[in-house]
Design a protein around this motif. Structure first.
Motif, PDB file in Angstrom:
ATOM      1  N   ALA A 120     -31.706  21.147  19.351  1.00 22.72           N
ATOM      2  CA  ALA A 120     -32.808  20.576  20.371  1.00 22.72           C
ATOM      3  C   ALA A 120     -32.312  20.953  21.850  1.00 22.72           C
ATOM      4  O   ALA A 120     -33.203  20.884  22.702  1.00 22.72           O
ATOM      5  CB  ALA A 120     -32.599  18.908  20.240  1.00 22.72           C
ATOM      6  N   LEU A 121     -30.911  21.166  22.168  1.00 17.39           N
ATOM      7  CA  LEU A 121     -30.554  21.533  23.430  1.00 17.39           C
ATOM      8  C   LEU A 121     -31.101  22.806  23.844  1.00 17.39           C
ATOM      9  O   LEU A 121     -31.404  23.087  24.927  1.00 17.39           O
ATOM     10  CB  LEU A 121     -29.103  21.345  23.507  1.00 17.39           C
ATOM     11  N   HIS A 122     -31.127  23.677  22.864  1.00 19.46           N
ATOM     12  CA  HIS A 122     -31.669  25.046  23.150  1.00 19.46           C
ATOM     13  C   HIS A 122     -32.964  24.917  23.445  1.00 19.46           C
ATOM     14  O   HIS A 122     -33.488  25.815  24.492  1.00 19.46           O
ATOM     15  CB  HIS A 122     -31.227  26.010  21.940  1.00 19.46           C
ATOM     16  N   ASN A 123     -33.891  24.221  22.692  1.00 19.70           N
ATOM     17  CA  ASN A 123     -35.283  24.313  23.082  1.00 19.70           C
ATOM     18  C   ASN A 123     -35.607  23.709  24.200  1.00 19.70           C
ATOM     19  O   ASN A 123     -36.382  24.178  25.181  1.00 19.70           O
ATOM     20  CB  ASN A 123     -36.015  23.202  21.824  1.00 19.70           C
ATOM     21  N   LEU A 124     -34.719  22.648  24.973  1.00 20.59           N
ATOM     22  CA  LEU A 124     -35.082  22.135  26.084  1.00 20.59           C
ATOM     23  C   LEU A 124     -34.685  23.281  27.312  1.00 20.59           C
ATOM     24  O   LEU A 124     -35.459  23.284  28.426  1.00 20.59           O
ATOM     25  CB  LEU A 124     -34.201  21.193  26.125  1.00 20.59           C
ATOM     26  N   LEU A 125     -33.545  24.071  27.064  1.00 23.73           N
ATOM     27  CA  LEU A 125     -33.481  25.242  28.011  1.00 23.73           C
ATOM     28  C   LEU A 125     -34.595  26.142  27.795  1.00 23.73           C
ATOM     29  O   LEU A 125     -34.903  26.640  28.972  1.00 23.73           O
ATOM     30  CB  LEU A 125     -31.886  25.561  27.526  1.00 23.73           C
ATOM     31  N   GLN A 126     -34.857  26.506  26.757  1.00 24.66           N
ATOM     32  CA  GLN A 126     -35.844  27.514  26.633  1.00 24.66           C
ATOM     33  C   GLN A 126     -37.190  27.257  27.386  1.00 24.66           C
ATOM     34  O   GLN A 126     -37.977  27.559  27.860  1.00 24.66           O
ATOM     35  CB  GLN A 126     -36.088  27.944  25.060  1.00 24.66           C
ATOM     36  N   GLN A 127     -37.348  25.825  27.204  1.00 28.27           N
ATOM     37  CA  GLN A 127     -38.585  25.248  27.825  1.00 28.27           C
ATOM     38  C   GLN A 127     -38.503  24.977  29.467  1.00 28.27           C
ATOM     39  O   GLN A 127     -39.415  24.357  29.900  1.00 28.27           O
ATOM     40  CB  GLN A 127     -38.996  23.967  26.927  1.00 28.27           C
ATOM     41  N   CYS A 128     -37.354  25.095  29.797  1.00 30.46           N
ATOM     42  CA  CYS A 128     -36.895  24.831  31.218  1.00 30.46           C
ATOM     43  C   CYS A 128     -37.179  23.212  31.541  1.00 30.46           C
ATOM     44  O   CYS A 128     -37.250  22.916  32.639  1.00 30.46           O
ATOM     45  CB  CYS A 128     -37.865  25.456  32.274  1.00 30.46           C
ATOM     46  N   ARG A 129     -37.138  22.386  30.719  1.00 27.70           N
ATOM     47  CA  ARG A 129     -36.859  21.129  30.879  1.00 27.70           C
ATOM     48  C   ARG A 129     -35.592  20.536  31.022  1.00 27.70           C
ATOM     49  O   ARG A 129     -34.786  19.840  30.160  1.00 27.70           O
ATOM     50  CB  ARG A 129     -37.413  20.401  29.273  1.00 27.70           C
ATOM     51  N   PHE A 130     -35.136  20.976  31.967  1.00 29.95           N
ATOM     52  CA  PHE A 130     -33.709  20.508  32.690  1.00 29.95           C
ATOM     53  C   PHE A 130     -33.203  18.986  32.600  1.00 29.95           C
ATOM     54  O   PHE A 130     -32.068  18.721  32.041  1.00 29.95           O
ATOM     55  CB  PHE A 130     -33.093  21.344  33.630  1.00 29.95           C
ATOM     56  N   PRO A 131     -33.912  18.439  33.371  1.00 32.80           N
ATOM     57  CA  PRO A 131     -33.515  17.063  33.280  1.00 32.80           C
ATOM     58  C   PRO A 131     -33.445  16.333  32.120  1.00 32.80           C
ATOM     59  O   PRO A 131     -32.642  15.608  31.702  1.00 32.80           O
ATOM     60  CB  PRO A 131     -34.695  16.379  34.100  1.00 32.80           C
ATOM     61  N   ALA A 132     -34.401  16.740  31.058  1.00 35.48           N
ATOM     62  CA  ALA A 132     -34.469  16.265  29.674  1.00 35.48           C
ATOM     63  C   ALA A 132     -33.073  16.740  28.898  1.00 35.48           C
ATOM     64  O   ALA A 132     -32.453  16.124  28.264  1.00 35.48           O
ATOM     65  CB  ALA A 132     -35.488  16.766  28.840  1.00 35.48           C
ATOM     66  N   PHE A 133     -32.486  18.134  29.227  1.00 38.72           N
ATOM     67  CA  PHE A 133     -31.589  18.572  28.472  1.00 38.72           C
ATOM     68  C   PHE A 133     -30.275  17.844  29.057  1.00 38.72           C
ATOM     69  O   PHE A 133     -29.405  17.425  28.229  1.00 38.72           O
ATOM     70  CB  PHE A 133     -31.380  20.056  29.161  1.00 38.72           C
TER      71      PHE A 133
END
Length: 251
Positions: A120-133
């Protein structure tokens, strides 16, 4: 960004590891402890060598008795901060399916419980969803990962911020400091110091200017093909000679 040559052979890789990774000895199970020690050197020194870490996972595949879940988790943590490169998925592809351990087991394998969180953390980084990460990473759900693993990985949060910086440099020429702070999980003086260290500037309105680079500059490109008449004649002649004859329809 990391070049293919640096990915395949990082300049920080010791000669012994180079010999192991580049030759048939990478499949020798007696060398797994050397590669594991090298991984922990990466954890302590902020270095990274994906190919050497993949060699560990391949040895675990061939020799299940060597499997060490803590080593695997640390490999995934190092691969996590390589986004947007596919290192994390390469590592996961070498993992065998492992069911969740029984609750009453004395020393359960932590990997099945942590792998969904890491993914899940990896997916958020890949999607550039940094606040959510950062929200997920700081949550109680990830407390075990933070307290037992990433706390030992020197520079982990800094490496995540570098992922965000690479994305910002590629997409923006300017960005509000408050928005940038949510990407970096920084605020106030810490954010100002980080921006200054990057060599970026902030104006009185709180807008951070990103220096020009090939990714954030929009430039029109004119593609012009220069075909001489003799060349065109050859193309037409060749097409006429190789075209199929037209067969008339039969009534």
């Amino acid at each position: 960004m990391t070049s293919a040559s640096n990915w395949a052979s990082p300049p920080t890789r010791p000669p012994l590891i180079e010999t192991l990774v580049s030759g048939v000895d990478r499949y020798n199970p007696s060398n797994v402890s050397i590669l594991e020690d090298y991984l922990y050197h990466q954890i302590r020194s902020e270095e990274y060598d994906c190919l050497a870490n993949l060699a560990i996972l391949k040895l675990y595949q061939f020799n299940p008795d060597l499997y060490n879940p803590d080593v695997v988790i640390n490999i995934l943590i190092k691969a996590l901060t390589s986004a947007p490169f596919p290192d994390f998925n390469l590592c996961v592809s070498l993992l065998d399916d492992r069911p969740a351990p029984p609750a009453n087991q004395d020393e359960p394998d932590p990997l099945p419980a942590l792998l969904p969180t890491l993914t899940a953390l990896h997916n958020l980084l890949q999607q550039c969803r940094f606040p959510a990460f950062w929200a997920l990473y700081r949550s109680d759900e990830v407390e075990g990962l933070r307290d037992n693993y990433t706390v030992e990985c020197v520079g982990f949060e800094g490496a995540v911020r570098q992922v965000a910086v690479r994305a910002v440099k590629a997409a923006f020429t300017s960005i509000g400091s408050e928005r940038l702070g949510t990407y970096l999980d920084l605020s106030g003086a810490d954010l100002s110091a980080y921006v200054e260290k990057l060599g970026w500037t902030t104006n009185e309105s709180g807008v951070v200017s990103i220096p020009p680079n090939p990714d954030n500059q929009i430039e029109s490109t004119v593609v012009q093909e220069n075909i001489q008449l003799p060349q065109l004649t050859k193309v037409i002649t060749h097409a006429a000679q190789t075209s199929l004859p037209i067969v008339p329809a039969v009534n």
